[in-house]
Scaffold this active site. Structure first.
Site, short mmCIF file in Angstrom:
data_model
loop_
_atom_site.label_atom_id
_atom_site.label_comp_id
_atom_site.label_asym_id
_atom_site.label_seq_id
_atom_site.Cartn_x
_atom_site.Cartn_y
_atom_site.Cartn_z
CB THR A 159 71.63 51.25 9.32
OG1 THR A 159 70.26 51.35 9.63
CG2 THR A 159 72.14 52.57 8.85
NE ARG A 187 62.10 54.45 13.60
CZ ARG A 187 63.37 54.13 13.37
NH1 ARG A 187 63.82 54.04 12.13
NH2 ARG A 187 64.19 53.92 14.36
CB VAL A 188 62.05 60.02 10.57
CG1 VAL A 188 63.45 60.40 10.11
CG2 VAL A 188 61.04 60.37 9.49
N GLY A 189 64.01 57.49 11.78
CA GLY A 189 65.00 57.17 12.81
C GLY A 189 66.10 58.20 12.85
N1 ASP Z 1 69.51 53.44 13.07
C1 ASP Z 1 68.56 52.90 12.14
C2 ASP Z 1 67.19 53.42 12.46
O1 ASP Z 1 66.83 53.44 13.61
C3 ASP Z 1 68.54 51.43 12.11
C4 ASP Z 1 69.91 50.78 12.03
O2 ASP Z 1 70.93 51.35 12.35
O3 ASP Z 1 70.00 49.63 11.63
O4 ASP Z 1 66.46 53.76 11.56
#
Ligand code: ASP
Length: 286
Positions: A159, A187-189
Site C-alpha cells: 500500500t 473485502r475492505v481493509g
Molecule cells: N493495509 C492494506 C490492507 O489491508 C494493505 C497494505 O498496507 O499493504 O488493505
C-alpha cells in the site's frame, strides 16, 4: 515549516533487486510533493501528487500493479483527510478508476458524502470526468503470476501513503491500495477507513500500512492521539508497541504541525521517503 513523508508499504519486498528502485520512487514521490509545498501548494495537493506517483508505478500495490483478489480481479481502495476542515473522502471496491486517490479527493471536495463504494463510486468518478480504464490495465504479469500460485501473500502488500504539511500549517493524509493479495471479493481493509488507515487533524496526520485486519483492531492512525502529548516520535513508538501487543503487523508514518516526522513498523521492512524545509534532497529507506 513545510514537510512531507511518504511510504511504499510495509511487509517485505518480492525480491531484493526491487528494493533500491522502490526506495528511489519513495524519494521521488517525497520530492514531488515537496516541490508543490514549496510553491505554496496545499498539503492536500502535495499528498495526492505523491500518492499518484506510486499508483502509476507498477511495483507498488496501488493503482497499476495491484494484487489480484480471489476472483482474479483488482479492487482498489483509497482515502484522504484534510486536517484543517476534518473533511475526508474515501472509496472502496473500485475496479476502473485509474487513480483512486483522485477519486477520494473528489469525494471529499465535491460529494456530500465521505465514503463511496463499488459501482456508485465509479459512477461518481465518471460524472466528474476521472479517467476510467479496463480492469486489465491494473494487472501486471508479475502480479498475475502471484495470483496463479494462489498465494495469500499477506506479508507482501505494498500500500502507499503520504502525509504533508503546507505553508499555512495545514496537514493532509492520503492513502491508496489494492488491499491484500488473494483477498475475498468485497473485502475492505483498513486503508479507506478513517482513523484506521489514515487520519489528520490540526495536530498531526498519519497513514498506516500492513495487515488491514490488524490495523483496524488498533484503530492505528487515530491511536496516535492517545500519546501525542509526549511528541510524535513517542506517540508513533507507543502506537506500534500497542499493535505488537495485539499480535498485529503493520507500519505507520506520521507528521505533526511543527514538521516533526516519525515512522515505525514491526514488519520486516517498510519503504519510506521524506523531505522537509532545510533538506536539499529527499531521504528514503526501508
Ligand atoms: N493495509 C492494506 C490492507 O489491508 C494493505 C497494505 O498496507 O499493504 O488493505
Amino acid at each position: 515549516m513545510i514537510a512531507i513523508i511518504v511510504h511504499g508499504g510495509a511487509g517485505k519486498a518480492n525480491s531484493k533487486e526491487e528494493i533500491p528502485g522502490r526506495i528511489e520512487t519513495c524519494k521521488y514521490a517525497a520530492k514531488t510533493g515537496f516541490k508543490i509545498l514549496k510553491n505554496s501548494g496545499s498539503a492536500i495537493d502535495a499528498a495526492v501528487e505523491a500518492v499518484k506517483i506510486f499508483e502509476d508505478d507498477s511495483f507498488f500495490n496501488a493503482g497499476k500493479g495491484t494484487y489480484l483478489n480471489k476472483k482474479g480481479e483488482v479492487e482498489l481502495d483509497s482515502g484522504i483527510m484534510d486536517g484543517e476542515s476534518l473533511k475526508s473522502g474515501a472509496a472502496s471496491g473500485v475496479k476502473h478508476v485509474k487513480n483512486p486517490i483522485l477519486l477520494a479527493k473528489m469525494i471529499m471536495e465535491k460529494s456530500p458524502h465521505r465514503f463511496l463504494i463499488s459501482e456508485g463510486a465509479e459512477e461518481f468518478a465518471m460524472r466528474n470526468q476521472l479517467e476510467i480504464v479496463p480492469n486489465s490495465y491494473f494487472i501486471t504479469k508479475e502480479k498475475r503470476e502471484i495470483y496463479l500460485k494462489k498465494l495469500n501473500k499477506i506479508q507482501e502488500s505494498d500500500t502507499v501513503g503520504a502525509v504533508a504539511l503546507d505553508k499555512k500549517g495545514r496537514i493532509a493524509s492520503a492513502v491508496s491500495t489494492g488491499g491484500t493479495p488473494f483477498k475475498e471479493e468485497g473485502r475492505v481493509g483498513d486503508s479507506p477507513i478513517i482513523g484506521s488507515g489514515f487520519f489528520a487533524n490540526d495536530i498531526y496526520g498519519a497513514v498506516a500500512t500492513g495487515i488491514g485486519e490488524d490495523i483496524m483492531k488498533a484503530v492505528l492512525s487515530f491511536r496516535i492521539n492517545l500519546y501525542i502529548g509526549k511528541g510524535i516520535e513517542y506517540a508513533v513508538e507507543q502506537t506500534i508497541s500497542d499493535l505488537t501487543k495485539l499480535n498485529g503487523k503493520a507500519g505507520i508514518i506520521a507528521l505533526d504541525k511543527q514538521g516533526n516526522m516519525a515512522y515505525k513498523y514491526n514488519t520486516e521492512m517498510m519503504f519510506y521517503g521524506f523531505m522537509k524545509e532545510g533538506m536539499k534532497e529527499p531521504e528514503g529507506g526501508i
